[in-house]
Write a protein that holds these residues in place. Structure first.
Motif, mmCIF file in Angstrom:
data_model
loop_
_atom_site.group_PDB
_atom_site.id
_atom_site.type_symbol
_atom_site.label_atom_id
_atom_site.label_comp_id
_atom_site.label_asym_id
_atom_site.label_seq_id
_atom_site.Cartn_x
_atom_site.Cartn_y
_atom_site.Cartn_z
ATOM 1 N N GLU A 449 2.880 4.306 3.306
ATOM 2 C CA GLU A 449 3.421 5.538 3.887
ATOM 3 C C GLU A 449 3.060 6.755 3.035
ATOM 4 O OE1 GLU A 449 7.502 4.039 6.152
ATOM 5 O OE2 GLU A 449 7.566 4.550 4.024
ATOM 6 N N LEU A 450 2.866 6.513 1.738
ATOM 7 C CA LEU A 450 2.535 7.601 0.812
ATOM 8 C C LEU A 450 1.027 7.785 0.654
ATOM 9 C CD1 LEU A 450 5.234 6.776 -1.902
ATOM 10 C CD2 LEU A 450 5.308 8.622 -0.213
ATOM 11 N N GLY A 451 0.242 6.966 1.349
ATOM 12 C CA GLY A 451 -1.208 7.134 1.323
ATOM 13 C C GLY A 451 -1.940 6.294 0.301
ATOM 14 N N TYR A 452 -1.294 5.240 -0.228
ATOM 15 C CA TYR A 452 -1.917 4.387 -1.244
ATOM 16 C C TYR A 452 -1.984 2.950 -0.752
ATOM 17 C CZ TYR A 452 -0.722 8.364 -4.247
ATOM 18 O OH TYR A 452 -0.597 9.621 -4.790
ATOM 19 N N THR A 453 -2.928 2.189 -1.304
ATOM 20 C CA THR A 453 -3.057 0.775 -0.948
ATOM 21 C C THR A 453 -3.151 -0.050 -2.225
ATOM 22 O OG1 THR A 453 -5.473 0.978 -0.823
ATOM 23 C CG2 THR A 453 -4.223 1.266 1.229
ATOM 24 N N THR A 454 -3.196 -1.370 -2.043
ATOM 25 C CA THR A 454 -3.299 -2.281 -3.185
ATOM 26 C C THR A 454 -4.676 -2.173 -3.844
ATOM 27 O OG1 THR A 454 -1.694 -3.863 -2.310
ATOM 28 C CG2 THR A 454 -3.338 -4.725 -3.852
ATOM 29 N N GLY A 455 -4.677 -2.197 -5.176
ATOM 30 C CA GLY A 455 -5.933 -2.194 -5.925
ATOM 31 C C GLY A 455 -5.967 -1.113 -6.990
ATOM 32 N N VAL A 456 -7.134 -0.972 -7.611
ATOM 33 C CA VAL A 456 -7.324 -0.010 -8.696
ATOM 34 C C VAL A 456 -7.750 1.326 -8.107
ATOM 35 C CG1 VAL A 456 -8.569 0.475 -10.838
ATOM 36 C CG2 VAL A 456 -7.992 -1.880 -10.247
ATOM 37 N N TRP A 457 -7.110 2.394 -8.566
ATOM 38 C CA TRP A 457 -7.448 3.745 -8.135
ATOM 39 C C TRP A 457 -8.852 4.098 -8.629
ATOM 40 C CZ3 TRP A 457 -5.416 6.794 -4.645
ATOM 41 C CH2 TRP A 457 -5.668 8.166 -4.661
#
Length: 648
Positions: A449-457
């Motif tokens: 919902e905040l615009g992030y997913t699993t993994g390394v940025w």
């Protein structure tokens, strides 16, 4: 004694208990001397109506009416506490009757309900004055000290800002006036209170928040999770069971085994015979430390049973109720990860690689983002273990994981279910507002919902080096040698597009300002001489003239490096300390020896270097970093504008 108290409560005369609390004797102390529990003392006080009131700090020195929402507790009759000043003034102006006293619900989580003889109204309010906004309490980190510094105050402040943005009324409990979190305009209300279960629960009972945030106050705040949970307080973010699973050594080891995640061999012990049994089984050297302590306090690397026996006596004094952790010491490269998770997805904004090898506390070690020497396979392990752990622990908010890497294998050293001191640095360099995102997750948002997913940025085209800052000149009885117990009092950040230039900036900012072509004293332990040889040769190439103690000088000369022998202190004058005090030395390279007499001499030399402001390095990894930084300085160092850094 105990007139009118139910039989289940301690038999303490009410007048005696009231006198004790007016003298501010803690419930925990009263429980110890009366042979009961802290909870029983608290229930007795509630039954008898003995409780604190809250006074407002007069920031106007009686010249004007103070309206700053600063409060402190007192065992008196009159309370100056009003939750929502504007609403209460409106109520009283219209002649409205203050709300009736109702039994407090601790943190909105149910909790114990007081008896019929609940504490009377304090200041005309029976709990928090109703407001249209939800309310959350952020627990600070208390006084700044070694192991728990201003980085946690950064986290508390950013969490309060995120709460306000989400429409929450924010309350901070902290007892350090020299921080930003205790500024008058940071939160809606601030309580200058000790961060103990008794004092924190009293504020929670008065405020009746939706919940309490513990993740941003370091180990001090996390240690409150158990008492608050048992009192029925709702903990926002990771649950108490999640926190306990990460903090309880035996439960955590079983979890690692179930997830097939490796860790150095070892286990928690509660007795000297058990410690000896574990050490004999895994072999020396061992890394030992008490659990639930700050800044690696009392953490040591031990090489023999005699050292272990001596250590156990001291460690039990430091942490008498907590188990002692005995692990195999792995001499590898340390890696650190800070992540944000919502129970399903896990965002890793960045991975930091420590420059000093394992054995130096993470707070005293230099670290670089992104990693410069880790193999892709190792990075894959680090990321996979972090994601698996965050899901198994059902982390909601922040978590810090520390690894040691040896022979291409990453091992878990420890997990902290809270913010770490690297959060401000990773937030700045990655552009991810980690505390804000974590706070939103604690309030119920998901990462997606905040615009992030699993993994390394994704990494940026910048390299950042975190370096520790020490205050040895003010800490007169502290040896400057680095080890597993933290000694630094601050940190800085060097940023560039090139690793060596970022290193140089970090060195300069942390106070290691060494020019090429000076004089170097080298006193190297026998075990380190081979590794130190190319480093000393590198300093000679940069124009340094080398002084060395007899053994080190012979070794260097045998390998073609010119070195002038210098006496140890016991050998007369002029000796190493004389050279330092006479201003003939610009840099000292001294690795630790296990010979006690050699170490006594070296400690005096290190202390003299501190008093005269001469850089002294006790880690070959730090010396290697300095050498690389000095070489980059010959090529010139560039400084970019803020806009250029942001655009990188």
């Amino acid at each position: 004694g105990g007139v009118g108290a139910p039989e289940s409560l301690p038999a303490i005369p009410p007048c005696l208990l009231e006198q004790a609390k007016r003298r501010r004797l803690p419930d925990r102390y009263l429980a110890d001397i009366t042979g009961t529990t802290e909870e029983a003392i608290r229930q007795l006080r509630r039954h008898l109506g003995i409780h604190p009131v809250y006074k407002m700090v007069d920031t106007c020195a009686a010249e004007f009416e103070a309206e700053t929402p600063y409060f402190y507790s007192a065992m008196e009759q009159e309370s100056e506490w009003i939750a929502n000043r504007e609403l209460r003034i409106a109520d009283l102006t219209e002649g409205a009757t203050p709300p009736a006293s109702s039994p407090p619900s601790l943190g909105g989580g149910g909790g114990a309900v007081p008896s019929a003889s609940s504490p009377p109204n304090l200041g005309g309010v029976g709990g928090a004055t109703p407001t249209p906004r939800k309310k959350a309490i952020v627990i600070g980190s208390g006084p700044i000290r070694i192991g728990q510094g201003i980085e946690f105050d950064y986290c508390s402040v950013h969490s309060v800002w995120a709460l306000r943005e989400a429409g929450y009324e924010s309350v901070i409990i902290n007892n350090n006036p020299e921080t930003v979190s205790t500024d008058f305009d940071t939160s809606d209300r601030l309580y200058f209170e000790p961060l103990t279960p008794e004092d924190v629960l009293a504020v929670i009972e008065r405020e009746q928040p939706e919940g309490v945030i513990l993740q941003f106050g370091g180990q001090t705040a996390i240690n409150l999770a158990g008492p608050l949970h048992r009192a029925g307080v709702k903990i926002l973010g990771s649950s108490f069971d999640s926190i306990d699973l990460a903090e309880d050594r035996n439960r955590f080891e079983r979890l690692l085994s179930d997830l097939n995640i490796p860790k150095p061999p070892g286990r928690a012990v509660t007795s000297v015979p058990a410690a000896l049994e574990v050490a004999r089984a895994i072999g020396f050297p061992v890394l030992v430390r008490p659990s639930y302590v700050l800044g690696g306090r009392a953490m040591e690397i031990l090489y023999s049973e005699e050292e272990l026996l001596s250590y156990m006596t001291y460690a039990v004094e430091v942490s008498p109720k907590a188990p002692i952790l005995v692990d195999k010491y792995v001499l590898g490269k340390e890696v650190e990860v800070d992540l944000i998770a919502d129970g399903t997805d896990c965002l890793i904004p960045g991975i930091m690689e420590h420059i000093e090898r394992a054995g130096v506390h993470s707070g005293d070690s230099m670290a670089v983002y992104p990693p410069q020497s880790l193999e892709p396979a190792v990075l894959d392990q680090v990321v996979r273990y972090a994601i698996d752990l965050s899901r198994a622990l059902q982390v909601k908010g922040l978590m810090n994981i520390q690894y040691v890497v040896e022979n291409g294998q990453a091992y878990i050293l420890e997990v902290n279910p809270r913010a770490s001191r690297t959060i401000p640095y990773l937030s700045k360099i990655t552009g991810v507002p980690m505390v804000k995102v974590a706070t939103q997750v604690m309030l119920g948002k998901t990462l997606r919902e905040l615009g992030y997913t699993t993994g390394v940025w994704p990494t940026r085209n910048l390299i950042a080096v975190k370096a520790p800052v020490f205050s040895f000149a003010k800490l007169h009885r502290v040896d400057i040698s680095l080890g597993p117990e933290m000694k630094s009092t601050g940190e800085i950040l060097g940023v560039d597009t090139d690793f060596s230039r970022a290193l140089y900036k970090a060195m300069i900012a942390s106070g290691i300002d060494v020019r090429s072509g000076g004089h170097l004293i080298a006193t190297i332990a026998d075990a380190d001489k081979e590794e130190a040889l190319p480093l000393v040769a590198g300093f000679v190439e940069l124009g340094f003239r080398v002084f060395a103690t007899a053994g080190t000088a012979r070794f260097l000369q045998a390998h073609g490096i010119a070195a002038t022998p210098v006496k140890k202190i016991k050998e007369g004058h002029p000796n190493m300390v004389d050279l330092v005090r006479d201003g003939k030395v610009d840099l000292i390279l001294n690795t630790l020896s296990r010979n006690k007499q050699t170490e006594l001499d070296a400690a005096q030399t290190r202390r003299a270097s501190v008093e005269l402001g001469i850089p002294c390095l006790t880690s070959l990894d730090t010396a290697k970093a300095l050498l690389l930084a000095l070489r980059s300085h010959r090529e010139g160092v560039q400084c970019l504008t803020i806009d250029e850094y942001v655009a990188a």
